[in-house]
Design a protein around this motif. Structure first.
Motif, PDB file in Angstrom:
ATOM      1  N   ILE A 218      -6.827  10.208  -6.149  1.00 26.80           N
ATOM      2  CA  ILE A 218      -7.600  10.653  -7.251  1.00 26.80           C
ATOM      3  C   ILE A 218      -7.128  11.610  -8.311  1.00 26.80           C
ATOM      4  O   ILE A 218      -7.160  11.357  -9.589  1.00 26.80           O
ATOM      5  N   GLY A 219      -6.386  12.694  -7.871  1.00 27.86           N
ATOM      6  CA  GLY A 219      -5.468  13.228  -8.548  1.00 27.86           C
ATOM      7  C   GLY A 219      -4.543  12.785  -9.469  1.00 27.86           C
ATOM      8  O   GLY A 219      -4.386  12.768 -10.953  1.00 27.86           O
ATOM      9  N   GLU A 220      -3.550  11.639  -8.881  1.00 29.13           N
ATOM     10  CA  GLU A 220      -2.666  10.960  -9.655  1.00 29.13           C
ATOM     11  C   GLU A 220      -3.619   9.915 -10.732  1.00 29.13           C
ATOM     12  O   GLU A 220      -3.068   9.702 -11.611  1.00 29.13           O
ATOM     13  N   LEU A 221      -4.576   9.228 -10.286  1.00 31.34           N
ATOM     14  CA  LEU A 221      -5.138   8.438 -11.197  1.00 31.34           C
ATOM     15  C   LEU A 221      -5.594   9.019 -12.497  1.00 31.34           C
ATOM     16  O   LEU A 221      -5.405   8.580 -13.815  1.00 31.34           O
ATOM     17  N   GLN A 222      -6.157  10.483 -12.470  1.00 28.90           N
ATOM     18  CA  GLN A 222      -6.294  11.064 -13.662  1.00 28.90           C
ATOM     19  C   GLN A 222      -4.858  11.334 -14.544  1.00 28.90           C
ATOM     20  O   GLN A 222      -5.195  11.378 -15.709  1.00 28.90           O
ATOM     21  N   ARG A 223      -3.877  11.487 -14.071  1.00 32.16           N
ATOM     22  CA  ARG A 223      -2.516  11.487 -14.650  1.00 32.16           C
ATOM     23  C   ARG A 223      -2.137  10.271 -15.464  1.00 32.16           C
ATOM     24  O   ARG A 223      -1.639  10.459 -16.503  1.00 32.16           O
ATOM     25  N   ILE A 224      -2.870   8.952 -15.162  1.00 34.00           N
ATOM     26  CA  ILE A 224      -2.605   7.724 -15.807  1.00 34.00           C
ATOM     27  C   ILE A 224      -3.086   7.999 -17.377  1.00 34.00           C
ATOM     28  O   ILE A 224      -2.266   7.852 -18.390  1.00 34.00           O
ATOM     29  N   SER A 226      -3.926  11.100 -18.716  1.00 35.91           N
ATOM     30  CA  SER A 226      -3.247  12.203 -19.432  1.00 35.91           C
ATOM     31  C   SER A 226      -1.803  12.011 -19.856  1.00 35.91           C
ATOM     32  O   SER A 226      -1.441  12.575 -20.827  1.00 35.91           O
ATOM     33  N   ARG A 227      -0.897  11.389 -19.119  1.00 35.20           N
ATOM     34  CA  ARG A 227       0.285  11.396 -19.233  1.00 35.20           C
ATOM     35  C   ARG A 227       0.729   9.888 -19.650  1.00 35.20           C
ATOM     36  O   ARG A 227       2.188   9.836 -19.876  1.00 35.20           O
ATOM     37  N   GLU A 228       0.089   8.834 -19.380  1.00 32.18           N
ATOM     38  CA  GLU A 228       0.794   7.600 -19.732  1.00 32.18           C
ATOM     39  C   GLU A 228       0.305   6.571 -20.772  1.00 32.18           C
ATOM     40  O   GLU A 228       0.611   5.777 -21.318  1.00 32.18           O
ATOM     41  N   ILE A 229      -1.072   7.344 -21.226  1.00 29.81           N
ATOM     42  CA  ILE A 229      -1.945   6.488 -22.282  1.00 29.81           C
ATOM     43  C   ILE A 229      -1.585   7.297 -23.570  1.00 29.81           C
ATOM     44  O   ILE A 229      -1.509   8.649 -23.662  1.00 29.81           O
ATOM     45  N   ASP A 230      -1.253   6.733 -24.614  1.00 28.68           N
ATOM     46  CA  ASP A 230      -1.247   7.312 -25.916  1.00 28.68           C
ATOM     47  C   ASP A 230      -2.449   8.034 -26.237  1.00 28.68           C
ATOM     48  O   ASP A 230      -3.504   7.333 -26.037  1.00 28.68           O
ATOM     49  N   PRO A 231      -2.462   9.322 -26.867  1.00 34.56           N
ATOM     50  CA  PRO A 231      -3.695  10.070 -26.765  1.00 34.56           C
ATOM     51  C   PRO A 231      -4.410   9.348 -27.841  1.00 34.56           C
ATOM     52  O   PRO A 231      -5.641   9.854 -28.216  1.00 34.56           O
ATOM     53  N   ILE A 276      -3.295   1.391 -11.995  1.00 35.23           N
ATOM     54  CA  ILE A 276      -4.397   1.889 -10.616  1.00 35.23           C
ATOM     55  C   ILE A 276      -3.585   1.405  -9.442  1.00 35.23           C
ATOM     56  O   ILE A 276      -3.775   2.111  -8.472  1.00 35.23           O
ATOM     57  N   ARG A 277      -3.464   0.208  -9.354  1.00 33.12           N
ATOM     58  CA  ARG A 277      -2.724  -0.595  -8.281  1.00 33.12           C
ATOM     59  C   ARG A 277      -1.660   0.240  -7.737  1.00 33.12           C
ATOM     60  O   ARG A 277      -1.349   0.481  -6.574  1.00 33.12           O
ATOM     61  N   GLU A 278      -0.579   0.335  -8.920  1.00 33.78           N
ATOM     62  CA  GLU A 278       0.762   0.965  -8.535  1.00 33.78           C
ATOM     63  C   GLU A 278       0.553   2.420  -7.673  1.00 33.78           C
ATOM     64  O   GLU A 278       1.169   2.687  -6.704  1.00 33.78           O
ATOM     65  N   VAL A 279      -0.379   3.155  -8.452  1.00 31.14           N
ATOM     66  CA  VAL A 279      -0.538   4.443  -8.352  1.00 31.14           C
ATOM     67  C   VAL A 279      -1.187   4.461  -6.685  1.00 31.14           C
ATOM     68  O   VAL A 279      -0.785   5.222  -5.811  1.00 31.14           O
ATOM     69  N   ALA A 280      -2.238   3.792  -6.471  1.00 28.78           N
ATOM     70  CA  ALA A 280      -2.805   3.854  -5.093  1.00 28.78           C
ATOM     71  C   ALA A 280      -2.109   3.353  -3.826  1.00 28.78           C
ATOM     72  O   ALA A 280      -1.933   4.193  -2.931  1.00 28.78           O
ATOM     73  N   GLU A 281      -1.321   2.386  -4.345  1.00 28.83           N
ATOM     74  CA  GLU A 281      -0.589   1.690  -3.204  1.00 28.83           C
ATOM     75  C   GLU A 281       0.856   2.602  -2.919  1.00 28.83           C
ATOM     76  O   GLU A 281       1.160   2.911  -1.788  1.00 28.83           O
ATOM     77  N   GLY A 282       1.322   3.214  -3.976  1.00 31.23           N
ATOM     78  CA  GLY A 282       2.475   4.177  -3.626  1.00 31.23           C
ATOM     79  C   GLY A 282       2.137   5.606  -3.224  1.00 31.23           C
ATOM     80  O   GLY A 282       2.954   5.829  -2.195  1.00 31.23           O
ATOM     81  N   VAL A 283       1.119   6.326  -3.670  1.00 31.07           N
ATOM     82  CA  VAL A 283       0.575   7.394  -2.960  1.00 31.07           C
ATOM     83  C   VAL A 283       0.111   7.070  -1.438  1.00 31.07           C
ATOM     84  O   VAL A 283       0.756   8.008  -0.460  1.00 31.07           O
ATOM     85  N   ALA A 284      -0.250   6.170  -0.969  1.00 29.31           N
ATOM     86  CA  ALA A 284      -0.785   5.661   0.285  1.00 29.31           C
ATOM     87  C   ALA A 284       0.472   5.538   0.980  1.00 29.31           C
ATOM     88  O   ALA A 284       0.661   6.261   2.179  1.00 29.31           O
ATOM     89  N   ALA A 285       1.448   4.833   0.301  1.00 32.17           N
ATOM     90  CA  ALA A 285       2.864   4.544   1.171  1.00 32.17           C
ATOM     91  C   ALA A 285       3.589   5.955   1.502  1.00 32.17           C
ATOM     92  O   ALA A 285       4.135   5.934   2.378  1.00 32.17           O
ATOM     93  N   ALA A 286       3.638   6.763   0.640  1.00 35.32           N
ATOM     94  CA  ALA A 286       4.309   7.991   0.785  1.00 35.32           C
ATOM     95  C   ALA A 286       3.736   8.660   1.712  1.00 35.32           C
ATOM     96  O   ALA A 286       4.546   9.530   2.390  1.00 35.32           O
ATOM     97  N   ALA A 287       2.410   8.548   2.141  1.00 35.44           N
ATOM     98  CA  ALA A 287       1.715   9.378   3.079  1.00 35.44           C
ATOM     99  C   ALA A 287       1.653   8.447   4.492  1.00 35.44           C
ATOM    100  O   ALA A 287       0.899   8.689   5.506  1.00 35.44           O
ATOM    101  N   ARG A 288       2.173   7.571   4.662  1.00 32.37           N
ATOM    102  CA  ARG A 288       2.080   6.520   5.650  1.00 32.37           C
ATOM    103  C   ARG A 288       1.002   5.789   6.017  1.00 32.37           C
ATOM    104  O   ARG A 288       0.640   5.380   6.869  1.00 32.37           O
ATOM    105  N   ALA A 289      -0.016   5.775   4.801  1.00 35.90           N
ATOM    106  CA  ALA A 289      -1.079   4.963   4.938  1.00 35.90           C
ATOM    107  C   ALA A 289      -1.048   3.781   4.086  1.00 35.90           C
ATOM    108  O   ALA A 289      -0.039   3.591   3.628  1.00 35.90           O
ATOM    109  N   LYS A 290      -1.942   2.860   4.106  1.00 30.49           N
ATOM    110  CA  LYS A 290      -2.111   1.607   3.204  1.00 30.49           C
ATOM    111  C   LYS A 290      -3.265   1.741   2.499  1.00 30.49           C
ATOM    112  O   LYS A 290      -4.430   2.349   2.784  1.00 30.49           O
TER     113      LYS A 290
END
Length: 303
Positions: A218-224, A226-231, A276-290
């Motif tokens: 959830i936290g990383e989704l908000q960063r999309i 605030s930090r990846e989309i042109d204001p 969204i797909r990349e962030v969710a899958e990446g964050v989960a993989a970093a924590a040993r989840a899917k």
């Protein structure tokens, strides 16, 4: 009809318009379950002497007002469905259906179209062509517009132009907002299922905590946004549901997130879907989840 005469005609039927809106508000129904609402609409159209058809795309209603003169066909559209919410307004006309509430204004849309139908029917001797009245189910989901189109609502007679509107609390009463370019955002939904490994709350080191992973996503989704989309490109990612666990001392193996995506640009829409797909899958993989991600494209940008 001139603008002053339309205003006078609305004033005459204002009490009925309010009564229609409040009746529909008191009896809200979810998408493709608008049976009482459709029956109420059909009854009102019948009393006005308007030709109509029920059961279009399950619970839709279509009326036809034939003008006295030949001409084109204009479609006027209103949605009828409510939201799965509990009303807490305390209004005298509050929802009488637990867990269902007209919080998006579709009760107003339906009442307004009934009022327009009454006025147009009274003045059909001045009409050139046909007015098609479309009362649509399931705007909130899973979507009633396409099923109505597939049911032939754009033909017999062929529709030359469509008009719809949406109530808004952001503008003064009596104001009609029309603008060029994007007016309303696209609306997509997403579901993220996190699969970890459950265990005892006192031994988190023996688990893969699906709740913790979900919170991080959830936290990383908000960063999309605030930090990846042109204001200068408006976008919204909202997580509206987070479900996991059943006890105070058990770390659950599974968590589910559900949310909505709103954008005013197709390229931004595509970027957010991918990220969204990349962030969710990446964050989960970093924590040993899917993480399993499902994104549904619903409505495009209204331009």
């Amino acid at each position: 009809m001139s603008a002053p005469s339309v205003h006078d005609a609305v004033a005459v039927i204002m009490d009925q318009l309010v009564a229609d809106r409040r009746h529909i508000h008191q009896h809200p129904e979810l998408g493709f379950k608008e049976r009482e609402t459709a029956a109420y609409v059909a009854e009102r159209l019948a009393k006005l002497g308007i030709e109509h058809q029920t059961g279009v795309a399950q619970t839709g209603v279509v009326g036809l007002i034939h003008g006295a003169h030949p001409g084109r066909c204009v479609l006027l559209r209103a949605d009828m469905d409510a939201l799965p919410l509990t009303e807490e307004t305390g209004a005298a006309y509050a929802s009488q259906t637990p867990g269902v509430h007209h919080a998006c204004g579709h009760d107003g849309h339906t009442a307004m179209l009934l009022a327009a139908a009454e006025i147009l029917q009274q003045h059909r001797d001045q009409l050139h062509g046909t007015v098609k009245l479309v009362f649509q189910p399931a705007e909130e989901g899973p979507g009633g517009a396409l099923p109505m189109i597939e049911a032939g609502v754009m033909e017999n007679p062929h529709v030359d132009a469509c008009f719809g509107l949406h109530l808004s609390n952001d503008n003064p009463l009596g104001t009609l907002v029309v603008q060029g370019g994007a007016l309303q955002a696209s609306a997509d939904t997403f579901e993220i299922t996190i699969n970890g490994m459950g265990g005892h709350g006192a031994a988190p080191h023996q688990t893969v905590d699906a709740i913790a992973v979900g919170a991080a996503i959830i936290g990383e989704l908000q960063r999309i946004v605030s930090r990846e989309i042109d204001p200068l490109d408006p976008a919204v990612i909202t997580v509206g549901a987070f479900h996991a666990g059943s006890a105070h001392n058990i770390i659950p193996p599974r968590a589910e997130l559900r949310g909505t995506i709103r954008t005013l640009d197709a390229d931004v829409q595509d970027l957010i879907h991918r990220r969204i797909r990349e962030v969710a899958e990446g964050v989960a993989a970093a924590a040993r989840a899917k993480a399993e991600v499902h994104i549904a494209r619903l409505y495009p940008v209204t331009v």
